[in-house]
Design a protein around this motif. Sequence first.
Motif, short mmCIF file in Angstrom:
data_model
loop_
_atom_site.label_atom_id
_atom_site.label_comp_id
_atom_site.label_asym_id
_atom_site.label_seq_id
_atom_site.Cartn_x
_atom_site.Cartn_y
_atom_site.Cartn_z
N ALA A 124 -56.45 36.50 34.50
CA ALA A 124 -55.09 35.65 35.01
C ALA A 124 -55.82 34.99 36.26
N THR A 125 -56.05 33.68 36.01
CA THR A 125 -56.82 32.85 36.89
C THR A 125 -56.29 31.38 36.80
N THR A 126 -56.21 30.66 37.89
CA THR A 126 -56.29 29.13 37.76
C THR A 126 -57.73 28.57 37.79
N VAL A 127 -57.95 27.69 37.22
CA VAL A 127 -59.16 26.88 37.15
C VAL A 127 -58.80 25.24 37.51
N ASN A 128 -59.47 24.96 38.36
CA ASN A 128 -59.18 23.42 38.95
C ASN A 128 -60.32 22.81 39.06
N PHE A 129 -60.36 21.69 38.04
CA PHE A 129 -61.79 20.88 37.99
C PHE A 129 -61.58 19.57 39.05
N GLY A 130 -60.50 19.55 39.88
CA GLY A 130 -60.60 18.45 40.84
C GLY A 130 -60.09 17.20 40.10
N ASP B 249 -72.27 15.79 40.16
CA ASP B 249 -71.79 15.82 38.69
C ASP B 249 -70.31 16.45 38.59
N TYR B 250 -69.46 15.48 38.51
CA TYR B 250 -68.01 16.14 38.30
C TYR B 250 -67.34 16.39 36.91
N GLY B 251 -68.30 16.24 35.99
CA GLY B 251 -67.71 16.45 34.66
C GLY B 251 -66.95 15.40 34.09
N PRO B 252 -66.19 15.48 33.01
CA PRO B 252 -65.38 14.47 32.25
C PRO B 252 -64.34 14.09 33.23
N ALA B 253 -63.91 13.02 32.87
CA ALA B 253 -62.76 12.44 34.05
C ALA B 253 -61.46 13.33 34.11
N ASN B 254 -61.00 13.51 32.96
CA ASN B 254 -59.59 14.24 32.61
C ASN B 254 -59.87 15.22 31.63
N VAL B 255 -59.38 16.72 31.79
CA VAL B 255 -59.57 17.58 30.81
C VAL B 255 -57.97 17.93 30.27
N SER B 256 -57.98 17.72 29.19
CA SER B 256 -56.41 18.17 28.45
C SER B 256 -56.57 19.44 27.97
N LYS C 231 -67.94 34.96 30.35
CA LYS C 231 -68.36 34.15 29.26
C LYS C 231 -67.57 32.79 29.14
N ILE C 232 -66.00 32.90 29.22
CA ILE C 232 -65.13 32.08 29.11
C ILE C 232 -65.21 30.91 30.52
N LEU C 233 -65.19 31.46 31.58
CA LEU C 233 -65.44 30.83 32.87
C LEU C 233 -66.59 29.84 32.82
N LYS C 234 -67.80 30.58 32.10
CA LYS C 234 -69.10 29.91 32.31
C LYS C 234 -68.73 28.69 31.20
N GLN C 235 -68.48 28.93 29.93
CA GLN C 235 -68.29 27.98 29.18
C GLN C 235 -67.47 26.69 29.64
N LEU C 236 -66.28 27.12 30.14
CA LEU C 236 -65.45 25.95 30.86
C LEU C 236 -66.22 25.14 31.84
N GLU C 237 -66.87 25.67 32.74
CA GLU C 237 -67.64 24.98 33.83
C GLU C 237 -68.94 24.21 33.24
N PHE D 106 -66.89 21.23 31.53
CA PHE D 106 -65.89 20.31 32.17
C PHE D 106 -66.40 20.35 33.45
N GLY D 107 -67.68 20.74 34.31
CA GLY D 107 -67.77 20.86 35.61
C GLY D 107 -67.35 22.06 36.32
N VAL D 108 -67.96 22.41 37.56
CA VAL D 108 -67.64 23.26 38.40
C VAL D 108 -66.03 23.40 38.69
N ALA D 109 -65.45 24.38 38.71
CA ALA D 109 -63.98 24.41 38.87
C ALA D 109 -63.78 25.59 39.89
N VAL D 110 -62.69 25.13 40.87
CA VAL D 110 -62.19 26.15 41.98
C VAL D 110 -61.38 27.21 41.09
N LYS D 111 -61.83 28.47 41.39
CA LYS D 111 -61.07 29.47 40.71
C LYS D 111 -60.27 30.29 41.51
#
Length: 682
Positions: free
Chosen positions: A138-144, A295-302, A343-349, A352-357
């Motif tokens: 149960a966590t939030t991931v914020n890609f900025g 590198d901030y990853g994609p512009a917007n994540v859906s 594994k899930i969090l590493k896949q997302l980063e 889509f780039g580093v996220a604040v969790k």
Amino acid sequence: ELTDRGVQGVVVANTAPDTLIVAARGVTTESRETVLKTLTDKFGEAEQAPFPFDKGQAAIFRFTDPVSIESVLSALGAVKLTEVASVSNSVTLFRLNDGSYFTSSTAMTEEEAASLVKRFEESLGSVTRVNLSSGDLATTVNFGNAFNIDTARQNVSRFGADKGVVEPFGTKGQAVSILVESIADADRDGLLTSLKDSFGEANRTVFDGPEGFATIFRFTAPPGPVTVQDVRGELETGGVAGATLIGAGENRFFLGIAAVDAQAKQLLTSTLQARFGPAEVTPLDLKTSLAITLDYGPANVSRNDLVASIEDVYTDKPVSVLQNATNSFLLVVRGIAAADQEKILKQLEGEFGVAVKTPFLSESGKAFTVTLTDNAKVTTAARELFILHKTGPNAFFLGGTRVPAAQQAAAFSNLTQAFGPIAQNSFDFASNLASQITFTRAVTADEMKAAIDPFGYKDMTIEARESGLFIRGARPLGDQRSTIIRALEEIAPVNRDTVEFSSVDSEIAKRSIVNTFLAVLAGVGGILIFLWWAFRKVPKSYRYGFVATIGMIHDVTIVLGAFGIMAKFMNVEINSLFVVGILSVVGYSVNNTITVLDRIRENLADRTTRDFETYVNIALNQTLTRNLNTTITITATILAVLFFGGPTIRDFMLVLLIGVIGGAYSSLFIAPTLLVSWERAN
């Protein structure tokens, strides 16, 4: 009865024993009249009220998979949870894939959590609560935020690095290379922190490791001008891909590679010198400089992108995903191993780039799920909140007349989470039926006056307009709106959608005028101070702020004068839209003027022996095409809306039209001229 008359596609549902809602999409005037006439002929006259689109929600939606009306009611009934939880703004609530509801707060005691569950039970019957543990994700991931290179350059300049270079890196548009050849430690930390605050976390590439290569090349006698593209092409020909290359002056470049051995460094240097001639090769001191790629990853994540990425590495259980905001998501899944969470969090980063969790499992807060078990009470709650009617296979009409925005969002979120994507067709005023009534004949001002006199509306001004009759005057005591509407309907049927009752107390009106004046005054003061600061490197910088303000006052005065004349002959009003239009004109005028003034400032930076007015004239010539093109394109757009947008926004468009033309004039002929006159006077 409607089917017998050949009317198809109309939704009819009971909202009370003697009350129906009648709705259909894409209704012609003829069909609308047929429906209303059929109902009144068969069942007698009825009070008809338009659906309150401004306060409610009405839509026809279709699910892709088979769905029963009972299951939809169950999902909608849980919206009551949102109403109960809204008492505390810190509570997060959303439906999980397994049918339970995730509840969390970063600051909630056990007593508060138990009280919240008790309120859930009082509203929706029995509830099963299960606390989340370390075996749950149960966590939030914020890609900025989306990266903006101009903002990055402003950040670099803000920290005393006026000579810093900021260039895009790669082809994604979300990666950037930064080079500052001299920067203090405090400024370096401040710059990196500011970039993080602006865009979020980034994958960093630095060059200060034992195998790093951070070098400045300055080719002293090249066969011709050397560009970044030339050097990059030579590197790629030699098999060097992914290196950071930044132009740092004429025939001068920074080359950075994160890891390369000593032999390869020597070979790389020899290759570049063989191609572009002798070069001064200077290692960059990374203790006093900054060279980095972010590198901030994609512009917007859906949300769909996120779900698809998770399913690439984990399919044992469905992961519930709620999109909180742009590039910010809440992930919840029960009973998942720590290795799978990682594994899930590493896949997302990685994608889509580093996220604040931000995990929800904390000592100061609570995170748990609730499952509704009293289906009868849930269904009752749904019918109290919404009008739901099945219109076809997997298709439903949904209406709600007093549903707050938060609960509307929760309803569609619950339905989407429960049944998948929804094909939704919302209702609008223009082409859909929701008890529409129109005038059958023209009504004169005298008839209107006779109808409203008994209610205390004396000495009224009644004006005939394209959209109907407009009444202005003192408001009588008491609220008699319904009675007044019925009296008007005795003259002729009334379109209730267009009946508005507005009043402003004289004291409130005076206060509004004073507050508006103070707000404009504060805005003018802010513009003066900002321009004074922005042009601080130019002699007598305060003049630029004053002339821009005078140009702005000119434009506002032109609009006010024009409207004073039009009010006499065209029935235009000074209302809230007029105020919005004036503020828009102020912003446009200042922006246009600053374009000219900024070019004057740039020309003065290279000032030699020419007169001040010569530099101003050069700046006007340089910006003339830009100003005219901008004015012409904006004017064309405004005219299109003015002619085809209807009477509702006519006055607003007139304000913009006059203001844009006045702004083009003042930015070219008033502000620069005043600047020159002021310079000559001193």
